[in-house]
Design a protein around this motif. Structure first.
Motif, mmCIF file in Angstrom:
data_model
loop_
_atom_site.group_PDB
_atom_site.id
_atom_site.type_symbol
_atom_site.label_atom_id
_atom_site.label_comp_id
_atom_site.label_asym_id
_atom_site.label_seq_id
_atom_site.Cartn_x
_atom_site.Cartn_y
_atom_site.Cartn_z
ATOM 1 N N GLY A 309 41.522 38.614 47.114
ATOM 2 C CA GLY A 309 40.447 39.481 46.530
ATOM 3 C C GLY A 309 39.492 38.186 46.130
ATOM 4 O O GLY A 309 38.181 38.592 46.355
ATOM 5 N N HIS A 310 39.607 37.179 45.547
ATOM 6 C CA HIS A 310 38.681 36.432 45.157
ATOM 7 C C HIS A 310 37.720 35.589 46.262
ATOM 8 O O HIS A 310 36.883 35.082 46.044
ATOM 9 N N ILE A 313 34.668 38.641 46.780
ATOM 10 C CA ILE A 313 34.022 39.473 45.800
ATOM 11 C C ILE A 313 32.982 40.074 46.114
ATOM 12 O O ILE A 313 32.779 41.316 45.787
ATOM 13 N N ARG A 328 40.112 45.736 38.129
ATOM 14 C CA ARG A 328 40.655 44.646 38.868
ATOM 15 C C ARG A 328 39.837 43.364 38.678
ATOM 16 O O ARG A 328 40.037 42.310 39.235
ATOM 17 N N MET A 329 38.509 43.557 38.216
ATOM 18 C CA MET A 329 37.603 42.478 38.260
ATOM 19 C C MET A 329 37.355 42.103 36.919
ATOM 20 O O MET A 329 36.996 42.940 36.130
ATOM 21 N N ILE A 343 40.718 39.786 39.615
ATOM 22 C CA ILE A 343 39.922 38.796 40.472
ATOM 23 C C ILE A 343 38.725 38.287 39.541
ATOM 24 O O ILE A 343 38.272 39.129 38.655
#
Length: 635
Positions: A309-310, A313, A328-329, A343
């Motif tokens: 995920g990172h 973005i 999730r962020m 993330i």
């Protein structure tokens, strides 16, 4: 070279000391006994190579076969026509991608199989790679029997997995695992080996993160297409429909281009190729579902988010779901002890992140954005306010689900700083009602945010508005037992005698909840004591029914004898009747002391005594008899 091969062989003999023979082992042994060449396919870590060696060692022991692991292209160099040989070719067509000379491998296999009848070949191949090459392999006329670890015949059962676990790990740890945990991952044997070697935490069986990280790292290095389809699953919140990768679907072209650009991959694979790679992962990391493809389960998804995920973005902010972004962020400087599957939004992407949040608010997803746990941080709110100033027109925005405004949300959550901002800059209608009829004031009172309520009242919020239950703010405050809030609302002229949908006044609600101080305040403010609810119950009756002795004593100071005998409309009960039925002995005694009629009959001719006898309430029967005698003597 022979020394190297012998060393590899000894290495595998050592590795297979703890090997557990399964149904798959028996099938593989049978296949190689009846065929000169077999291919063992399956997901990574399932035990393909271990089974290959174990079966080869059985042939070595029973039929004097020489066991060798070789590269497929070198097969012809070691094949001897006058000797029983079994060759193991691990990851025959490549480990993470088909990175070998396919035609040369097939030619080498044919040459050995055609001219060396005493030779047996055991090949292993990851399911994904086999899926990608199987059509081409069929055209090469290489004769082999397949053993597929994804088939029902070879797939490891719960009991087999448990036995494998106990072979490598303390049986106490294995015995605590539930059946569903054993079946989470096809690579359970590898999990056990890693756990035993590295002393991982016990949740490693649910979240084998180091294994997944290792696999993803190698996939990124060696298979662009596999990495991109895994990234696509992450960006699209764990569902990719096949239509997304349809060559004729031009709507997804820009999204795919953005994902590829963000990945750093220079060559752009076709949609058809990506779809082929996605399908090839079925049974390994992903599975087919009604909507397309998804990761095997939530645990796999969580780990993939943490691994991938990172790196995507921008794509997630642009194409990801609202829920994914909210849950999730995070800004890494705000929250501690968050799981590793979040993330972290880097500083250079703050502007894009907040722009995404505000865009979602403007589209009517107010509740979703304000449900973000980071909103509870004053630092986060300070970060978002400048973006409100630039991009948000809050006055006209209403939540798509519950018809609330930003004022509803900040009042419900108690964010004084955000309320102060909206009061000064872009104030929606302060008395706007949501789908439940609640105003911001209702919610501030409901959640006990007195300072928020004070600000709203200072801004002339209507203290009398009713919600869908016909409750005003003071009903809610009384139901909460929030004495200071009740006092404040009364000072702002809240109506204290209005009935809600069930006919309850604020005094009824305070009596039901047993809130003596609130009752005292309402009585002091001249609340009407004989307002009845929809079934004819006064607050005093309700207090008796609910066994609120202190409240009964407070109200008795204000009641006349007639008030004590007011009947409810359903059964014609008086407070004494209901106290007898409910066996509230202290209430009965208090009522009798204040002169309640011990012999008052209902329409059914039931007296308090008859009710007490019917229910077998012996202490109440004694009290009633005592007061019958007193009344008789007095007469």
């Amino acid at each position: 070279m022979n020394n190297i091969l012998n060393k590899e062989k000894l290495n595998w003999k050592e590795k297979t000391e703890k090997f557990v023979s399964t149904r798959a082992t028996k099938v593989i042994l049978e296949k190689i006994q009846n065929n000169n060449c077999i291919l063992i396919s399956g997901p990574p870590g399932v035990g393909k190579t271990a089974n290959a060696y174990c079966v080869a060692f059985i042939l070595e022991k029973t039929h004097k076969f020489m066991v060798m692991e070789v590269n497929a292209c070198d097969l012809h160099k070691y094949a001897l026509s006058n000797m029983n040989q079994v060759f193991i070719i691990d990851d025959v067509f490549g480990r993470y991608c088909c990175d070998t000379d396919f035609s040369l491998i097939c030619s080498s296999l044919r040459a050995v199989l055609d001219y060396h009848t005493n030779t047996k070949i055991i090949m292993t191949c990851r399911s994904q790679i086999y899926h990608l090459v199987q059509n081409q392999l069929a055209s090469e006329n290489v004769s082999f029997a397949q053993c597929d670890f994804l088939s029902d015949e070879l797939q490891l059962s719960v009991n087999e997995r448990r036995e494998i676990g106990e072979s490598y790990i303390n049986s106490g740890i294995i015995s605590e695992l539930k059946d569903n945990v054993f079946m989470l991952y096809s690579f359970f044997p590898s999990i056990c080996i890693i756990f035993a070697a590295c002393k991982e935490q016990e949740n490693f069986f649910t979240y084998p993160s180091s294994y997944i990280t290792y696999e993803v790292k190698n996939i990124k290095l060696k298979s662009n297409e596999t990495y991109l389809v895994l990234a696509l699953l992450v960006v699209l919140d764990n569902v990719v429909e096949e239509i997304v990768l349809d060559e004729h679907n031009v709507k997804t072209n820009v999204m795919l281009r953005d994902i590829i650009t963000e990945s750093g991959i220079l060559q752009t694979p076709s949609k058809g190729l990506l779809l082929s790679f996605l399908r090839s992962l079925d049974g390994t990391f992903v599975k087919k579902c009604d909507r397309g493809f998804t990761f095997m389960h939530k645990y796999m998804f969580n780990m993939m988010v943490g691994c991938i995920g990172h790196n995507f973005i921008r794509s997630i902010l642009k194409y990801g779901s609202i829920d994914f972004v909210q849950k999730r962020m995070r800004l890494p400087c705000l929250l501690e002890n968050i799981d590793s599957f979040m993330i972290n939004v880097t500083k250079d992407l703050y502007n894009e992140y907040f722009t995404k949040l505000i865009r979602d608010i403007s589209r009517g997803y107010i509740s979703t954005v304000f449900a973000n746990k980071q909103m509870s941080s004053a630092k986060f709110r300070r970060e978002i306010i400048p973006h409100f100033e630039k991009h948000l027109k809050a006055k006209d925005v209403v939540d798509a689900k519950d018809k609330s405004t930003v004022i509803h949300k900040v009042s419900s959550l108690g964010y004084t700083d955000l309320l102060a901002y909206f009061v000064q800059n872009d104030m929606p209608n302060i008395d706007k009602q949501d789908s439940d009829g609640k105003t911001a004031l209702h919610l501030a009172v409901l959640h006990r945010h007195q300072h928020i309520a004070e600000i709203l009242l200072q801004q002339k919020a209507d203290v009398h508005l009713r919600d869908s239950d016909s409750r005003s703010a003071i009903h809610i405050a009384c139901n909460n037992g929030d004495l200071h809030m009740v006092d404040m609302l009364i000072k702002h002229k809240a109506h204290i005698n209005k009935r809600d949908k069930l006919g309850f006044t604020p005094l009824h609600l305070a009596c039901i909840r047993g809130l003596t101080e609130v009752v005292e305040l309402l009585v002091q403010e001249k609340a009407k004591l004989n307002k009845v609810d929809d079934i004819g119950r006064t607050p005093f009756y309700v207090a008796c029914e609910m066994n609120r002795l202190d409240i009964v004593r407070v109200l008795l100071q204000q009641q006349t004898m007639n008030h004590i005998h007011i009947e409810e409309s359903k059964n014609g009960f008086t407070p004494l009747h209901i106290a007898c039925e409910k066996e509230h002995t202290d209430i009965v005694e208090t009522l009798l002391k204040y002169g309640a009629n011990v012999n008052r009959p209902l329409k059914s001719n039931d007296t308090p005594m008859k009710i007490a006898k019917r229910h077998g309430h012996k202490d109440i029967i004694k009290l009633l008899r005592k007061y019958e005698e007193i009344n008789t003597i007095q007469k």
